[in-house]
Design an enzyme around this catalytic site. Structure first.
Site, mmCIF file in Angstrom:
data_model
loop_
_atom_site.group_PDB
_atom_site.id
_atom_site.type_symbol
_atom_site.label_atom_id
_atom_site.label_comp_id
_atom_site.label_asym_id
_atom_site.label_seq_id
_atom_site.Cartn_x
_atom_site.Cartn_y
_atom_site.Cartn_z
ATOM 1 N N LYS A 142 -10.152 16.361 24.103
ATOM 2 C CA LYS A 142 -8.834 16.109 24.699
ATOM 3 C C LYS A 142 -8.543 14.619 24.603
ATOM 4 C CE LYS A 142 -6.162 16.815 28.939
ATOM 5 N NZ LYS A 142 -6.208 17.306 30.341
ATOM 6 N N CYS B 89 -7.625 12.962 37.143
ATOM 7 C CA CYS B 89 -8.321 14.234 36.964
ATOM 8 C C CYS B 89 -9.646 14.304 37.698
ATOM 9 C CB CYS B 89 -8.552 14.482 35.473
ATOM 10 S SG CYS B 89 -7.022 14.531 34.509
ATOM 11 N N CYS C 219 -8.771 21.596 36.641
ATOM 12 C CA CYS C 219 -8.644 20.145 36.670
ATOM 13 C C CYS C 219 -8.155 19.764 38.062
ATOM 14 C CB CYS C 219 -7.677 19.673 35.583
ATOM 15 S SG CYS C 219 -7.786 17.890 35.250
ATOM 16 N N CYS D 175 -5.842 16.937 38.443
ATOM 17 C CA CYS D 175 -4.704 16.019 38.368
ATOM 18 C C CYS D 175 -3.479 16.526 39.121
ATOM 19 C CB CYS D 175 -4.365 15.713 36.916
ATOM 20 S SG CYS D 175 -3.913 17.143 35.923
ATOM 21 N N LYS E 200 -6.987 19.305 21.844
ATOM 22 C CA LYS E 200 -5.692 19.029 22.458
ATOM 23 C C LYS E 200 -5.370 17.557 22.286
ATOM 24 C CE LYS E 200 -3.264 19.279 26.905
ATOM 25 N NZ LYS E 200 -3.380 19.545 28.355
#
Length: 330
Positions: free
Chosen positions: A201, A130, A120, A122, A254
């Site tokens: 997610k 992200c 990612c 982020c 998630k």
């Protein structure tokens, strides 16, 4: 047949009997342990909102790895705090940055320990999003540019694989990210490296402590334009199906606790391994209540782990991994 012919308690009468008829078992092989690595020397700093979880520099990481391996944990998930950040997250794909250095270090010390690299941007962007930001010249509105982000994510995945990562775990939720990364890995000669996709997610409130740990809080706006609405489950199935078609090897949900119905739906609908992420706030809430003496931490955590397995998870990413491994040993 009616009572008293049927007595369900017959199969609960002793610990041995309960063990024999137990439908779901948690084992150390189910566990993946997240680790936060950073630059510097002699760094082992506890993350204030996550008791028992630390930032490690490479020189202190070795002691942590030794304990992980001794406990029988077979996989770690790497997150890095880089030396520099910029608008496009170039440090994520820097071969000499901290995730790549840590990967090489882990594989040199413990070649059989699986390294899962979170893919990612982020943690590596100065704005905390992200992906790559595009600013509309007319409206001056800033949005995450999906396709430009894919280019940088592919570079990151290839760099992580080149460093020795055993599994690439893209968590960015850009459209088409699995296809782009799969293509990039294959073209770079890493067709053997599997993708553990953060397929489902959610834009969740359960990530707060992690953002402290990863230094990845967005500097403006939120992530709701690319992470999923917590109210949606049919959309989760579309996301997962896209990842299956694009070549994912594992599907992740998630967060975990509030989304066990989604875990079950993925398990019933696809024939790929299902992963669940027992995220930071789920961890920190238990730790806080245990410190107050309000709950039995061991009993609560093992029940949570069993719940993940019962819902259909094949693997569990959890900050409790070391504790669970110790408790399972008895």
């Amino acid at each position: 047949m009616a009572f008293p012919v049927v007595r369900h308690r017959r199969l609960r009468g002793s610990q041995a009997m309960r063990n024999m008829v137990r439908e779901n078992q948690v084992t150390v092989h189910d566990l993946v342990y997240p680790i936060f690595v950073t630059h510097g020397t002699n760094v082992k700093e506890q993350i204030p909102s996550m008791p028992g979880v630390y930032h490690f520099s490479l020189d202190t990481l070795e002691e942590e790895l030794k304990e992980i391996v001794a406990l029988g944990i077979q996989a770690v998930l790497l997150f890095g705090v880089p030396a520099y950040k910029d608008a496009v997250g170039k440090s994520a794909s820097d071969d000499e940055e901290i995730v790549q250095q840590a990967t090489r270090r882990i594989k040199s010390l413990y070649p059989e320990l699986l390294v899962v690299a979170d893919t990612c941007l982020c943690q590596f962007t100065d704005h905390g999003h992200c992906g790559v930001i595009h600013v509309d010249p007319v409206t001056d509105r800033a949005t995450v540019d999906n396709d430009l982000s894919l280019e940088q994510l592919v570079k990151t995945a290839v760099s992580q694989a080149r460093a020795g990562a055993d599994v690439i775990a893209p968590s960015n939720m850009m459209d088409g990210f699995v296809h782009a990364i799969r293509t990039g890995l294959d073209e770079a000669g890493f067709e053997h490296v599997p993708i553990m996709s953060y397929s489902v997610k959610y834009a969740s409130a359960f990530y707060g402590p992690f953002r402290d740990a990863a230094h990845s809080t967005p500097q403006f706006g939120d992530r709701k334009t690319y992470q999923m609405d917590p109210a949606n489950v049919r959309e989760a199935m579309r996301e997962a199906e896209s990842d299956v078609i694009e070549g994912a090897d594992m599907l992740m949900v998630k967060p975990g606790l509030a989304y066990l119905d989604v875990v079950r739906m993925l398990k019933d609908s696809f024939d790929l391994p299902v992963v669940v992420y027992n995220v930071s706030a789920e961890y920190s809430m238990v730790k806080a209540a245990a410190e107050k003496g309000w709950i039995n931490e061991q009993a609560i955590v093992l029940e949570m782990m069993t719940g993940f397995k019962r819902a259909g998870a094949d693997m569990i990413l959890t900050y409790f991994a070391k504790d669970v491994a110790k408790w399972l040993r008895g």
